[in-house]
Design an enzyme around this catalytic site. Structure first.
Site, PDB file in Angstrom:
ATOM      1  N   GLY A  76      22.770  35.887  41.426  1.00 47.56           N
ATOM      2  CA  GLY A  76      23.182  34.709  42.215  1.00 47.56           C
ATOM      3  C   GLY A  76      24.101  35.142  43.347  1.00 47.56           C
ATOM      4  N   ARG A  90      16.336  37.697  41.815  1.00 48.34           N
ATOM      5  CA  ARG A  90      16.285  38.033  40.394  1.00 48.34           C
ATOM      6  C   ARG A  90      14.938  38.728  40.245  1.00 48.34           C
ATOM      7  NH1 ARG A  90      20.974  35.211  38.546  1.00 48.34           N
ATOM      8  NH2 ARG A  90      21.198  33.194  39.541  1.00 48.34           N
ATOM      9  N   ASP A 150      26.720  40.127  35.878  1.00 46.96           N
ATOM     10  CA  ASP A 150      26.506  40.853  34.636  1.00 46.96           C
ATOM     11  C   ASP A 150      25.113  41.520  34.545  1.00 46.96           C
ATOM     12  OD1 ASP A 150      27.244  41.510  32.056  1.00 46.96           O
ATOM     13  OD2 ASP A 150      26.177  39.772  31.235  1.00 46.96           O
ATOM     14  N   THR A 176      30.175  37.226  41.610  1.00 47.76           N
ATOM     15  CA  THR A 176      29.582  36.063  40.942  1.00 47.76           C
ATOM     16  C   THR A 176      30.618  34.947  40.866  1.00 47.76           C
ATOM     17  OG1 THR A 176      28.802  35.166  38.826  1.00 47.76           O
ATOM     18  CG2 THR A 176      30.084  37.177  38.689  1.00 47.76           C
ATOM     19  N   ASP A 182      30.757  32.889  38.591  1.00 45.58           N
ATOM     20  CA  ASP A 182      30.991  32.531  37.182  1.00 45.58           C
ATOM     21  C   ASP A 182      32.268  33.142  36.592  1.00 45.58           C
ATOM     22  OD1 ASP A 182      28.547  31.232  37.304  1.00 45.58           O
ATOM     23  OD2 ASP A 182      27.426  32.932  36.508  1.00 45.58           O
ATOM     24  N   ASP A 227      32.439  35.743  34.830  1.00 46.43           N
ATOM     25  CA  ASP A 227      32.094  35.939  33.413  1.00 46.43           C
ATOM     26  C   ASP A 227      32.174  37.389  32.949  1.00 46.43           C
ATOM     27  OD1 ASP A 227      29.926  36.642  34.971  1.00 46.43           O
ATOM     28  OD2 ASP A 227      28.431  35.590  33.781  1.00 46.43           O
ATOM     29  N   ARG A 282      27.396  29.401  34.006  1.00 47.54           N
ATOM     30  CA  ARG A 282      26.424  29.957  33.057  1.00 47.54           C
ATOM     31  C   ARG A 282      26.965  29.797  31.644  1.00 47.54           C
ATOM     32  NH1 ARG A 282      23.322  35.619  34.294  1.00 47.54           N
ATOM     33  NH2 ARG A 282      22.024  34.616  35.832  1.00 47.54           N
TER      34      ARG A 282
HETATM   35  P1  ADP Z   1      23.584  38.298  37.764  1.00 48.26           P
HETATM   36  O1  ADP Z   1      23.648  39.694  38.271  1.00 48.26           O
HETATM   37  O2  ADP Z   1      24.173  37.310  38.715  1.00 48.26           O
HETATM   38  O3  ADP Z   1      24.110  38.180  36.347  1.00 48.26           O
HETATM   39  P2  ADP Z   1      20.876  38.212  36.712  1.00 48.26           P
HETATM   40  O4  ADP Z   1      21.287  38.153  35.289  1.00 48.26           O
HETATM   41  O5  ADP Z   1      19.732  37.379  37.131  1.00 48.26           O
HETATM   42  O6  ADP Z   1      22.054  37.853  37.704  1.00 48.26           O
HETATM   43  O7  ADP Z   1      20.538  39.747  37.032  1.00 48.26           O
HETATM   44  C1  ADP Z   1      20.116  40.128  38.323  1.00 48.26           C
HETATM   45  C2  ADP Z   1      19.017  41.143  38.213  1.00 48.26           C
HETATM   46  O8  ADP Z   1      19.506  42.322  37.577  1.00 48.26           O
HETATM   47  C3  ADP Z   1      17.840  40.720  37.368  1.00 48.26           C
HETATM   48  O9  ADP Z   1      16.946  39.890  38.057  1.00 48.26           O
HETATM   49  C4  ADP Z   1      17.204  42.068  37.034  1.00 48.26           C
HETATM   50  O10 ADP Z   1      16.467  42.558  38.122  1.00 48.26           O
HETATM   51  C5  ADP Z   1      18.453  42.935  36.854  1.00 48.26           C
HETATM   52  N1  ADP Z   1      18.774  43.009  35.423  1.00 48.26           N
HETATM   53  C6  ADP Z   1      19.351  42.048  34.660  1.00 48.26           C
HETATM   54  N2  ADP Z   1      19.475  42.437  33.375  1.00 48.26           N
HETATM   55  C7  ADP Z   1      18.935  43.687  33.324  1.00 48.26           C
HETATM   56  C8  ADP Z   1      18.733  44.639  32.269  1.00 48.26           C
HETATM   57  N3  ADP Z   1      19.101  44.378  31.006  1.00 48.26           N
HETATM   58  N4  ADP Z   1      18.154  45.808  32.593  1.00 48.26           N
HETATM   59  C9  ADP Z   1      17.773  46.084  33.862  1.00 48.26           C
HETATM   60  N5  ADP Z   1      17.936  45.233  34.883  1.00 48.26           N
HETATM   61  C10 ADP Z   1      18.516  44.057  34.641  1.00 48.26           C
HETATM   62  O1  F6P Z   2      25.395  33.140  38.229  1.00 53.13           O
HETATM   63  C1  F6P Z   2      25.658  32.180  39.210  1.00 53.13           C
HETATM   64  C2  F6P Z   2      24.925  30.900  38.893  1.00 53.13           C
HETATM   65  O2  F6P Z   2      25.170  29.981  39.937  1.00 53.13           O
HETATM   66  C3  F6P Z   2      25.274  30.281  37.541  1.00 53.13           C
HETATM   67  O3  F6P Z   2      26.485  29.579  37.578  1.00 53.13           O
HETATM   68  C4  F6P Z   2      24.068  29.404  37.304  1.00 53.13           C
HETATM   69  O4  F6P Z   2      23.852  29.155  35.934  1.00 53.13           O
HETATM   70  C5  F6P Z   2      22.948  30.237  37.862  1.00 53.13           C
HETATM   71  O5  F6P Z   2      23.544  31.130  38.808  1.00 53.13           O
HETATM   72  C6  F6P Z   2      21.858  29.465  38.546  1.00 53.13           C
HETATM   73  O6  F6P Z   2      20.864  30.373  38.856  1.00 53.13           O
HETATM   74  P1  F6P Z   2      19.634  30.118  39.831  1.00 53.13           P
HETATM   75  O7  F6P Z   2      20.140  30.377  41.211  1.00 53.13           O
HETATM   76  O8  F6P Z   2      18.633  31.142  39.438  1.00 53.13           O
HETATM   77  O9  F6P Z   2      19.199  28.727  39.599  1.00 53.13           O
END
Ligand code: ADP
Ligand code: F6P
Length: 327
Positions: free
Chosen positions: A11, A72, A103, A125, A127, A129, A171
């Site tokens: 995000g 993502r 994360d 982020t 969040d 978190d 989240r």
């Molecule tokens: P954020 O980084 O905001 O937490 P996401 O959880 O969607 O957002 O993670 C972003 C991207 O990081 C994912 O779309 C994926 O490409 C990569 N990613 C997330 N988790 C993993 C994982 N366990 N192993 C490898 N890549 C990951």
């Molecule tokens: O991680 C940031 C965030 O805005 C969270 O607070 C929320 O749950 C999520 O992303 C929404 O994700 P998306 O943009 O994929 O709808």
């Protein structure tokens, strides 16, 4: 000459641009060329990579979102996708990588580190978190956006003696709800870390009403309940009408606060320093106002009772004495 790749992932968060700017400028001062990878890990796999110069990042620190775009990326979750990403980094001669994200993005960065890439990550982020850092980039701006909405909702609630449930993002983390309830004079908080059941929420509203307060704000983290069911439950139990407000994506946008711009600038410079000192596999953070770095494997290994948020819940209960169930 070393080459440094930079990407934003997950995000978007206000302040990501200030972090990009800091990385590019700090790298240039160390004679390192920077490459902007567009669209997160997907852009890396797709070779969506261009030179990024200090000139390209001029005047971006006050802009929300990310000039590098983000995504993502499902393909990167698979080993084959990550191997492809490593091949692309080698093809472009990228020796250092900075990942700005949440994360999930950090987990991806950790896997690249284990595949031999020199990588440092920066928490971006709304969040907040991560347990290892007091703040992530974007949290403060989102918090202020929420507060702006809370003030406006309070004006009309007070005029009509209404109760409103406000759902904020986060989240699975209750920081945005907790900090905004404390700063915005909310009455009731329910967060994933301390989830209240419908019945407890009703008794807390009831005691507010009994004390003569008829405009009450219930601030909840997203994904916990069906907000319409909660509204219906309170209305039926307490015979009052309840408003709901899901703040949604306005929380992700907007010009970053001074705090986020400064945090992002400091973290960007630190990330480049770490890479040029020969480090990899580390996340930059801030703890008690000091920049820190921690191994990826430890980013969420902090005891939960260290959480500032639990101290804040205690503080919150001071303003809502007798209402908040704390354990
Ligand atoms: P954020 O980084 O905001 O937490 P996401 O959880 O969607 O957002 O993670 C972003 C991207 O990081 C994912 O779309 C994926 O490409 C990569 N990613 C997330 N988790 C993993 C994982 N366990 N192993 C490898 N890549 C990951
Ligand atoms: O991680 C940031 C965030 O805005 C969270 O607070 C929320 O749950 C999520 O992303 C929404 O994700 P998306 O943009 O994929 O709808």
């Amino acid at each position: 000459m070393n080459k440094l790749g930079i990407l934003t992932s997950g995000g978007d968060a206000p302040g990501m641009n200030a972090a990009i700017r800091a990385v590019v400028i700090a790298a240039q001062q160390k004679n390192i060329e920077t490459m902007g990878i567009k669209g997160g890990y997907q852009g890396l796999i797709d070779r969506n990579i261009d030179r990024l110069t200090p000139f390209n990042v001029e005047g971006i620190a006050d802009k929300g979102g990310t000039i590098l775009k983000t995504s993502r990326c499902l393909e990167f979750m698979k080993e084959e996708g990550r191997k492809k990403a490593v091949r692309v980094l080698k093809e472009f001669g990228i020796t250092f990588l900075v990942v700005i994200g949440g994360d999930g993005s950090f987990k991806g960065a950790e896997k690249l580190h284990h595949l031999g890439i020199n990588v440092i990550s920066i928490p971006g982020t709304i969040d907040n978190d991560f347990a290892y850092t007091d703040y992530s980039i974007g949290f403060d701006t989102a918090l202020n956006t929420i507060l702006d909405s809370i003030s406006k909702i309070k004006d009309t609630d007070l005029s009509h003696d209404k109760t409103t449930i406000i759902e904020v993002m986060g989240r699975y983390c209750g920081d945005l709800a907790t900090y905004s309830a404390l700063a915005g004079e909310g009455e009731i908080i329910s967060i994933p870390e301390r989830k209240l059941d419908f019945n407890t929420i009703c008794s807390q509203i009831n005691s507010k009403i009994a004390s003569g307060k008829h405009d009450n704000l219930i601030i909840i983290t997203e994904k916990m309940y069906d907000i319409r069911e909660l509204k219906k439950y309170i209305e039926e139990r307490l015979k009052i009408s309840v408003r709901t407000s899901v703040l949604g994506f306005i929380q992700r946008g907007g010009s970053p606060s001074a705090f986020d711009r400064i945090l992002a600038s400091k973290m960007g410079v630190k990330a480049v320093e770490l890479l040029t000192e020969g480090h990899s596999g580390l996340a930059v953070g801030i703890k008690e106002n000091k920049l820190i770095s921690i191994e990826f494997g430890n980013v969420n290994n902090i005891l939960s009772d260290n959480y500032e948020k639990f101290r804040l819940l205690d503080t919150f209960s001071t303003f809502n004495k007798g209402d908040q169930v704390l354990s």
